[in-house]
Scaffold this motif. Sequence first.
Motif, PDB file in Angstrom:
ATOM      1  N   GLU A  42      32.577  35.687  66.511  1.00 48.17           N
ATOM      2  CA  GLU A  42      32.223  36.281  67.798  1.00 48.17           C
ATOM      3  C   GLU A  42      31.971  37.786  67.685  1.00 48.17           C
ATOM      4  OE1 GLU A  42      34.062  36.877  72.305  1.00 48.17           O
ATOM      5  OE2 GLU A  42      35.173  35.701  70.835  1.00 48.17           O
ATOM      6  N   PHE A  43      32.814  38.470  66.927  1.00 48.05           N
ATOM      7  CA  PHE A  43      32.686  39.919  66.783  1.00 48.05           C
ATOM      8  C   PHE A  43      32.090  40.339  65.445  1.00 48.05           C
ATOM      9  CE2 PHE A  43      36.225  39.306  69.802  1.00 48.05           C
ATOM     10  CZ  PHE A  43      35.622  39.872  70.911  1.00 48.05           C
ATOM     11  N   ASP A  44      31.714  39.364  64.621  1.00 44.56           N
ATOM     12  CA  ASP A  44      31.064  39.614  63.337  1.00 44.56           C
ATOM     13  C   ASP A  44      31.862  40.612  62.492  1.00 44.56           C
ATOM     14  OD1 ASP A  44      29.132  39.412  61.344  1.00 44.56           O
ATOM     15  OD2 ASP A  44      27.933  41.050  62.178  1.00 44.56           O
ATOM     16  N   THR A  45      33.137  40.311  62.317  1.00 47.54           N
ATOM     17  CA  THR A  45      34.013  41.230  61.593  1.00 47.54           C
ATOM     18  C   THR A  45      35.154  40.477  60.919  1.00 47.54           C
ATOM     19  OG1 THR A  45      35.238  43.295  61.801  1.00 47.54           O
ATOM     20  CG2 THR A  45      35.493  41.731  63.580  1.00 47.54           C
ATOM     21  N   ASN A  46      35.744  41.108  59.914  1.00 50.01           N
ATOM     22  CA  ASN A  46      36.893  40.541  59.199  1.00 50.01           C
ATOM     23  C   ASN A  46      38.189  41.057  59.806  1.00 50.01           C
ATOM     24  OD1 ASN A  46      35.458  39.068  57.172  1.00 50.01           O
ATOM     25  ND2 ASN A  46      34.993  41.005  56.185  1.00 50.01           N
ATOM     26  N   PHE A  47      39.232  40.226  59.681  1.00 51.29           N
ATOM     27  CA  PHE A  47      40.555  40.630  60.155  1.00 51.29           C
ATOM     28  C   PHE A  47      41.631  40.000  59.289  1.00 51.29           C
ATOM     29  CE2 PHE A  47      39.709  36.650  62.262  1.00 51.29           C
ATOM     30  CZ  PHE A  47      40.927  36.006  62.332  1.00 51.29           C
ATOM     31  N   CYS A  48      42.811  40.593  59.349  1.00 52.91           N
ATOM     32  CA  CYS A  48      43.973  40.038  58.648  1.00 52.91           C
ATOM     33  C   CYS A  48      44.828  39.314  59.676  1.00 52.91           C
ATOM     34  CB  CYS A  48      44.774  41.149  57.972  1.00 52.91           C
ATOM     35  SG  CYS A  48      46.273  40.520  57.186  1.00 52.91           S
TER      36      CYS A  48
END
Length: 78
Positions: A42-48
């Motif tokens: 949805e936000f086109d990003t990586n997360f931990c």
Amino acid sequence: MKKQHKHKYLGTFLAINGKLIRTDELRDYCYKCISLLRYNEEFDTNFCAKCNEWRDSASNDMNSEKECRQRPQKPFDE
């Protein structure tokens, strides 16, 4: 007498928490806890997921800036 197999690894690795991570794959891991990063489509990003923090900063692209303004402070509600 049994023959023992020797494993040969070529390259540079980080050995941590009982696993070997190739240095060229470190970008796929959280720099704080060394957990594998996940991707939020949805936000086109990586997360931990373990740290509950976004790992990508906003880019200069207009669409990405709009998405970053709309994304929550943390990937998961606490």
